[in-house]
Design an enzyme around this catalytic site. Structure first.
Site, PDB file in Angstrom:
ATOM      1  N   ASP A 259       0.823  -1.209   0.000  1.00 15.13           N
ATOM      2  CA  ASP A 259       0.000   0.000   0.000  1.00 15.13           C
ATOM      3  C   ASP A 259       0.861   1.265   0.000  1.00 15.13           C
ATOM      4  O   ASP A 259       1.821   1.385   0.771  1.00 15.13           O
ATOM      5  CB  ASP A 259      -0.904  -0.014   1.249  1.00 15.13           C
ATOM      6  CG  ASP A 259      -1.778   1.216   1.343  1.00 15.13           C
ATOM      7  OD1 ASP A 259      -2.677   1.359   0.504  1.00 15.13           O
ATOM      8  OD2 ASP A 259      -1.543   2.037   2.255  1.00 15.13           O
ATOM      9  N   GLU A 296       1.684  -0.006  -4.809  1.00 20.43           N
ATOM     10  CA  GLU A 296       0.760   1.070  -5.146  1.00 20.43           C
ATOM     11  C   GLU A 296       1.532   2.374  -5.013  1.00 20.43           C
ATOM     12  O   GLU A 296       2.011   2.710  -3.928  1.00 20.43           O
ATOM     13  CB  GLU A 296      -0.448   1.089  -4.200  1.00 20.43           C
ATOM     14  CG  GLU A 296      -1.439   2.193  -4.567  1.00 20.43           C
ATOM     15  CD  GLU A 296      -2.308   2.647  -3.413  1.00 20.43           C
ATOM     16  OE1 GLU A 296      -3.327   3.321  -3.676  1.00 20.43           O
ATOM     17  OE2 GLU A 296      -1.975   2.356  -2.250  1.00 20.43           O
TER      18      GLU A 296
END
Length: 613
Positions: A259, A296
């Protein structure tokens, strides 16, 4: 060699190890009464003696310098929640039956993102197992789980996790996850896990009491940054690297979605992500399995996925939000917030051709020049989507494309992703046109924190707000229940849409021209306003018939021609307006020859393959 953190149970004995470099004393409390002091070793690692009286399921806590008992930062189980005692787990005891499994290469993945708590009515790992036949029938070969690290309460997206090693108890805990992964591998399905190494949630976050896990050297949207490059950072880096390897090694997870890696602040000579990539490669050599790390990142910087030999960090892949933004803007007409950077049709064409839309050009939304070039990186390093948890859930009402687009446009959205040269990802429910929203939800226990979340939600996504509408209450159980998939197939369009997805996924896997992921294998043109033409060919094998993919983003019927020589013909092999999946009946020609004109219906996708006769 650095020690293994947590409660390690093997051969009937348990040893406790915790990192706390500034502590003067540290002890483990077993079952709330029995206490044993730990001995400090090099670099602040405290370890107990072997204890044959501690067995799986037993509760334990740590006491630092005589303070209040705290759960283990590396606990594998928090059965009583984030504030309660930790529980011993015997991970090696699970009887795996996936010895044949070697993993799936990123380039071959068809990813399906899901949230464990809302994917099924039960909201457990066990319930997902019951849906694996369905996913396999769809054509999916990889599932991606949103974060499962223990978070406060039973309702959360997972990005508020505070126990990175503990599997959310309400989902089924560590054993439940092992059962799911084992079952997936038996079905030929890989499992990716979303992990968060850029921040921890606010409630139940006791890491700073154990040591300098955070630093004021950097700041993130969530406050102080995790300490990857300040004093005592070695212990922090080890903590998160061991966590990543635990998922891959002990839970047989096939890869990690990392993330917001742009918020992993590390100014050291060797970035944490580069270290993690190396550790992953070493584990792969040891186990003979393929693992992937997907970041990401919204920086449009190829260094994250470039090989370390040329100065990159060596991640295997990257999410590409820009493809989504350009596609969403063309389909919906929305141009608020960050969508303002993607209001021209050329942006979508560039997303297909260059991957990064902002590759060193000026961004009006950011008000600065942004990004660099993805040239040289294969298409198979990039994951694209028409919907995902962020792009749905971070809307005011969590509304899906089904609330915005007509049925033909829904099919075009899916087709735009599945015919792309990138790795496609679906968001749970989109394959049958789920109409329930996916909204933001939490279950915190601190009233002040709950109110802060409510107000922050309203401020952060103010540009999505509309008159006479309120942001759904994140704390409400109704918000959570409203976000669960309905699995309602009573509308005929749901059945037809599912068949459409099935057919396109099957075509994607089978067409030889689509197996080349190099950039010369794709040519992108805009022959008419609102039409994108993708030419896909196999550069290594000229005998493979190329395909021409026509995507009409216009709301009107449009004439088109295909570029070809006089002696060529192309045969249509797919049409989104086929009645088999709810179309009006195709108007595009079945056979296209040189200078032949044909017609596409609004939001029409047609695929042609060069005739070999």
């Amino acid at each position: 060699m650095q020690p293994t953190l947590g409660a390690n149970h093997q051969s009937g004995k348990t040893t406790f190890t915790v990192w706390s470099p500034l502590a003067k004393s540290l002890e483990v409390i077993i079952s709330g009464k029995d206490t044993q002091p730990l001995t400090v070793g090099d670099f602040g690692y405290w370890t107990s003696s072997e204890m044959d009286t501690v067995q799986p399921g037993d509760r334990y806590q740590y006491r630092i310098d005589g303070g209040s008992p705290r759960p283990d930062p590396a606990a594998l189980s928090q059965p009583d929640g984030v504030h309660g005692a930790s529980a011993v787990v015997d991970l090696p005891a699970f009887n795996w039956s996936d010895t044949h499994w070697q993993g799936i290469a990123l380039r071959d993945m068809i990813i399906y993102e899901l949230h464990v708590g809302t994917f099924t009515p039960e909201g457990t790992f066990e319930a997902i197992i019951g849906k694996l036949d369905y996913l396999k029938d769809l054509g999916v070969n990889t599932i991606e789980l949103m974060p499962i690290a223990q978070f406060p309460g039973n309702r959360n997206w997972g990005y508020d996790g505070v126990h990175p090693y503990a599997v959310q108890h309400s989902y089924g805990g560590a054993v439940g996850l092992q059962k799911l992964v084992n079952a997936c591998h038996q079905q030929g399905i890989a499992v990716l896990l979303d992990v968060v190494y850029n921040h921890l949630g606010p409630e139940g976050n006791y890491l700073s009491e154990f040591g300098p896990y955070f630093t004021d050297k950097h700041h993130t949207p969530w406050g102080l940054a995790i300490n990857f490059d300040d004093a005592y950072c070695d212990g922090v880096r080890h903590y998160f690297q061991q966590n990543a390897l635990m998922w891959l090694r002990d839970f047989h997870i096939d890869g990690l979605r990392l993330d917001a890696i742009h918020a992993i602040k590390d100014s050291g000579a060797k970035h944490f992500l580069a270290e993690l990539s190396q550790a992953k490669e070493l584990l792969s050599e040891q186990t003979g399995r393929n693992y992937v790390l997907i970041g990401e990142c919204d920086l449009n910087d190829h260094k994250y996925i470039s090989p370390q030999q040329v100065g990159g960090y060596g991640l295997d892949g990257q999410w590409i939000d820009e493809f989504h933004h350009a596609l969403h803007t063309m389909l919906t007409g929305e141009d608020d917030g960050y969508y303002a950077d993607f209001s021209d049709f050329s942006h979508l064409a560039k997303a297909y051709e260059k991957t990064y839309v902002y590759d060193g050009i000026y961004s009006p939304y950011r008000k600065r020049t942004f990004g660099n070039s993805a040239e040289g990186r294969p298409h198979s390093q990039f994951v694209v989507f028409a919907q995902n948890h962020d792009q749905v859930g971070n809307r005011m009402l969590g509304d899906r494309l089904t609330e915005t687009l007509p049925f033909p446009a829904l099919k075009l959205a899916a087709g735009a992703v599945l015919v792309s040269p990138y790795v496609p990802m679906l968001f749970m429910g989109e394959e049958y046109g789920e109409t329930r929203p996916f909204q933001y939800f939490v279950s915190h226990t601190d009233p002040e924190l709950v109110e802060a979340v409510r107000q922050g939600r309203k401020r952060e996504f103010a540009y999505f707000q509309k008159e006479d509408q309120e942001v759904p209450d994140p704390q409400s159980e109704e918000t959570f229940n409203h976000s669960k998939l309905s699995w309602d197939w009573s509308v005929l369009e749901s059945q037809l849409l599912f068949k459409y997805y099935q057919a396109l996924i099957k075509l994607r896997k089978e067409l030889p021209a689509w197996q080349d992921d190099s950039r010369p294998a794709l040519e992108v043109t805009v022959p008419e306003p609102k039409i994108i033409l993708l030419t896909r060919q196999h550069t290594a094998d000229e005998s493979v018939a190329p395909t021409l993919i026509v995507l009409n983003f216009s709301k009107r019927s449009t004439l088109f021609t295909l570029p070809m020589s006089r002696d060529e013909t192309y045969e249509k092999i797919f049409d989104s307006e086929d009645t088999a999946w709810g179309g009006e009946a195709p108007q595009a020609n079945l056979i296209m020859a040189h200078d032949t004109s044909s017609q596409l219906l609004p939001y029409n996708l047609a695929i042609y393959q060069r005739s070999t006769e």
